[in-house]
Scaffold this motif. Structure first.
Motif, PDB file in Angstrom:
ATOM      1  N   THR A 284       0.815  -1.221   0.000  1.00 25.70           N
ATOM      2  CA  THR A 284       0.000   0.000   0.000  1.00 25.70           C
ATOM      3  C   THR A 284       0.845   1.265   0.000  1.00 25.70           C
ATOM      4  OG1 THR A 284      -0.150  -0.026   2.419  1.00 25.70           O
ATOM      5  CG2 THR A 284      -1.889  -1.159   1.187  1.00 25.70           C
ATOM      6  N   ALA A 285       2.165   1.131   0.187  1.00 21.68           N
ATOM      7  CA  ALA A 285       3.052   2.294   0.210  1.00 21.68           C
ATOM      8  C   ALA A 285       4.225   2.053  -0.727  1.00 21.68           C
ATOM      9  CB  ALA A 285       3.571   2.559   1.621  1.00 21.68           C
ATOM     10  N   LEU A 286       4.603   3.086  -1.461  1.00 27.27           N
ATOM     11  CA  LEU A 286       5.734   3.003  -2.377  1.00 27.27           C
ATOM     12  C   LEU A 286       6.346   4.386  -2.505  1.00 27.27           C
ATOM     13  CD1 LEU A 286       7.467   1.541  -4.535  1.00 27.27           C
ATOM     14  CD2 LEU A 286       5.665   2.076  -6.196  1.00 27.27           C
ATOM     15  N   GLU A 287       7.606   4.533  -2.101  1.00 23.91           N
ATOM     16  CA  GLU A 287       8.281   5.827  -2.193  1.00 23.91           C
ATOM     17  C   GLU A 287       9.747   5.631  -2.557  1.00 23.91           C
ATOM     18  OE1 GLU A 287       7.059   8.821  -2.161  1.00 23.91           O
ATOM     19  OE2 GLU A 287       5.016   8.184  -1.648  1.00 23.91           O
ATOM     20  N   LEU A 288      10.244   6.499  -3.444  1.00 23.73           N
ATOM     21  CA  LEU A 288      11.651   6.497  -3.827  1.00 23.73           C
ATOM     22  C   LEU A 288      12.470   7.349  -2.875  1.00 23.73           C
ATOM     23  CD1 LEU A 288      11.366   6.820  -7.682  1.00 23.73           C
ATOM     24  CD2 LEU A 288      12.761   5.112  -6.514  1.00 23.73           C
ATOM     25  N   GLY A 289      13.744   6.990  -2.705  1.00 24.37           N
ATOM     26  CA  GLY A 289      14.650   7.770  -1.883  1.00 24.37           C
ATOM     27  C   GLY A 289      15.207   8.959  -2.629  1.00 24.37           C
ATOM     28  N   PRO A 290      15.875   9.889  -1.922  1.00 23.76           N
ATOM     29  CA  PRO A 290      16.440  11.080  -2.554  1.00 23.76           C
ATOM     30  C   PRO A 290      17.452  10.771  -3.650  1.00 23.76           C
ATOM     31  CG  PRO A 290      16.403  11.318  -0.166  1.00 23.76           C
ATOM     32  CD  PRO A 290      16.058   9.888  -0.462  1.00 23.76           C
ATOM     33  N   ASP A 291      18.113   9.595  -3.576  1.00 18.38           N
ATOM     34  CA  ASP A 291      19.093   9.244  -4.599  1.00 18.38           C
ATOM     35  C   ASP A 291      18.454   8.672  -5.858  1.00 18.38           C
ATOM     36  OD1 ASP A 291      18.253   6.762  -3.753  1.00 18.38           O
ATOM     37  OD2 ASP A 291      20.226   6.051  -3.126  1.00 18.38           O
ATOM     38  N   GLY A 292      17.130   8.465  -5.840  1.00 23.08           N
ATOM     39  CA  GLY A 292      16.433   7.952  -7.005  1.00 23.08           C
ATOM     40  C   GLY A 292      16.629   6.480  -7.252  1.00 23.08           C
ATOM     41  N   ARG A 332      -3.593  -0.415   6.027  1.00 20.14           N
ATOM     42  CA  ARG A 332      -2.795   0.451   5.178  1.00 20.14           C
ATOM     43  C   ARG A 332      -1.527   0.905   5.904  1.00 20.14           C
ATOM     44  NH1 ARG A 332      -2.774   3.498   0.737  1.00 20.14           N
ATOM     45  NH2 ARG A 332      -1.843   5.568   0.840  1.00 20.14           N
ATOM     46  N   THR A 333      -0.431   0.848   5.203  1.00 17.47           N
ATOM     47  CA  THR A 333       0.844   1.340   5.712  1.00 17.47           C
ATOM     48  C   THR A 333       1.365   2.382   4.730  1.00 17.47           C
ATOM     49  OG1 THR A 333       1.303  -0.856   6.611  1.00 17.47           O
ATOM     50  CG2 THR A 333       3.140   0.685   6.510  1.00 17.47           C
ATOM     51  N   TRP A 334       1.934   3.456   5.240  1.00 15.11           N
ATOM     52  CA  TRP A 334       2.490   4.524   4.409  1.00 15.11           C
ATOM     53  C   TRP A 334       3.910   4.770   4.876  1.00 15.11           C
ATOM     54  CZ3 TRP A 334       4.810   9.175   5.086  1.00 15.11           C
ATOM     55  CH2 TRP A 334       4.787  10.092   4.043  1.00 15.11           C
ATOM     56  N   ALA A 335       4.821   5.126   3.956  1.00 15.52           N
ATOM     57  CA  ALA A 335       6.214   5.341   4.347  1.00 15.52           C
ATOM     58  C   ALA A 335       6.873   6.362   3.438  1.00 15.52           C
ATOM     59  CB  ALA A 335       6.990   4.028   4.306  1.00 15.52           C
ATOM     60  N   SER A 336       7.863   7.074   3.980  1.00 16.22           N
ATOM     61  CA  SER A 336       8.629   8.031   3.193  1.00 16.22           C
ATOM     62  C   SER A 336      10.018   8.181   3.806  1.00 16.22           C
ATOM     63  CB  SER A 336       7.928   9.389   3.160  1.00 16.22           C
ATOM     64  OG  SER A 336       8.654  10.312   2.364  1.00 16.22           O
ATOM     65  N   PHE A 337      10.977   8.605   2.982  1.00 21.73           N
ATOM     66  CA  PHE A 337      12.331   8.883   3.451  1.00 21.73           C
ATOM     67  C   PHE A 337      12.421  10.284   4.047  1.00 21.73           C
ATOM     68  CE2 PHE A 337      13.398   5.569   0.352  1.00 21.73           C
ATOM     69  CZ  PHE A 337      14.378   4.854   1.014  1.00 21.73           C
ATOM     70  N   SER A 338      13.385  10.471   4.947  1.00 18.71           N
ATOM     71  CA  SER A 338      13.770  11.809   5.372  1.00 18.71           C
ATOM     72  C   SER A 338      14.529  12.465   4.212  1.00 18.71           C
ATOM     73  CB  SER A 338      14.657  11.738   6.617  1.00 18.71           C
ATOM     74  OG  SER A 338      15.868  11.050   6.333  1.00 18.71           O
TER      75      SER A 338
END
Length: 356
Positions: A284-292, A332-338
């Motif tokens: 349910t969560a998908l996020e890319l890191g700052p390095d792409g 549902r789980t959500w996630a993101s990088f600092s």
């Protein structure tokens, strides 16, 4: 918030029931829209704003009559827009004196509000509604004015809306499978493309020339923005596609699905790159890191941090798994990088955010 090099975990937020989470564009604040039960047992809506570094509450809790279905920050972080099933939209402005957000205006629409997005210049915003429309407002000072109503048609609702990076196009996706590309100036529908089931999300690449859509027909699709033609064949999953993300270079698309996998695709050829990356349950969560390159997946009570394998180009391995623990059987789980890519912010249906 999770730190991959340490076992430090910081919990934030107090919502009894939460629907989503929003991270401000400069990663300064975290917004937790949710609900609390009153003494009479009737739920009311609220949004908690938290400092992303410390987890401390910023200003007062934003109160509204019904549970907010979405919450988005403007690009300059001056505004917060919320919408709910009670047909209301609310606009909040940051006030430096109180170091918090104050409600500037609210308006009742004819139907429930599903999603929203600000234009890149922050001078207008769009919301999608259950009556099959996208509505656009212009912002001027502390006032707003409705500019246009974009109509998808009868008997459907618009689930998702997104501005292109240059603000010249608007994409919207419907429960009936239709995706429309609109001219943001003339309000004309430039192209209408079709999935076989509900459209869950639409996302532009960084150039605004390619649009990705995720659908409950078990596919993600890539479209050329200039003419609406399919760029590749449909990208197939074994379950509903829940999220799509382009990498920074725009040559790869990541897709997440109810089939408990995340896949990486070549945007030009439509071919899958590397294996399917597995989660214990629906992703349910998908996020890319700052390095792409690094990315996060979340689902079933855990967040997985994936990074490239140095000795196996095109493949990823799990750097770390963060287990939230309090709802192991789903949700549902959500996630993101600092911003620096060293920490992970995660969120679950209990209304608690964790910085690790």
């Amino acid at each position: 918030l999770w730190n991959a090099s340490e076992d430090e975990v910081r919990e934030m937020g107090n919502s009894a029931e939460a629907r989503d989470i929003s991270l401000s564009p400069n990663n300064r604040w975290v917004a937790l829209p949710g609900s609390v039960l009153g003494a009479d047992g009737v739920p009311s809506g609220q949004v908690e704003i938290l400092d992303a570094e410390t987890g401390n509450r910023v200003g007062q809790v934003l109160r509204q009559g019904w549970v907010p279905g979405f919450c988005v920050f403007s690009p300059d972080e001056r505004w917060i827009l919320t919408g709910d099933d009670d047909f209301m939209i609310h606009l909040w402005e940051y006030d430096s004196k109180s170091d918090g957000f104050l409600e500037i205006k609210s308006e009742r629409l004819g139907e429930a509000v599903v999603s929203g997005d600000f234009a890149p210049d922050g001078k207008s915003f769009a919301v999608s509604c259950y009556d099959g429309t996208v509505r656009i407002w212009a912002l001027s000072g502390n006032e707003w004015k409705e500019k246009a109503i974009l109509k998808h048609g009868e008997g459907t609702y618009v689930r998702t809306v997104r501005f292109s990076p240059d603000g010249e196009r608007i994409a919207s996706g419907c429960a009936d499978g239709n995706v429309c590309l609109w001219d943001a100036t003339t309000r004309q529908c430039l192209a209408r493309v079709k999935h076989d089931h509900l459209v869950n999300e639409v996302v532009f690449d960084s150039t605004g020339t390619v649009l990705a859509s995720a659908s409950f027909d078990k596919t993600a699709r890539l479209w050329k923005v200039d003419d609406g033609l399919a760029l590749t064949k449909p990208l197939l999953h074994g379950g509903n596609v829940t999220a799509v993300r382009f990498n920074a270079g725009g040559n790869r698309l990541l897709t997440a699905s109810d089939d408990a996998s995340t896949r990486v695709w070549d945007v030009i050829t439509g071919q899958q790159v590397g294996p399917a990356y597995k989660q214990g349950q629906s992703v349910t969560a998908l996020e890319l890191g700052p390095d792409g390159e690094q990315f996060l997946t979340g689902g079933g009570g855990e967040v997985r941090w994936w990074r490239p394998q140095p000795l196996s180009p095109g493949s990823m391995n799990i750097r770390h798994t963060f287990r939230r623990g309090y709802f192991e059987q789903g949700g549902r789980t959500w996630a993101s990088f600092s911003p620096d890519g060293t920490k992970v912010l995660s969120f679950g249906v209990d209304g608690r955010a964790r910085l690790s």
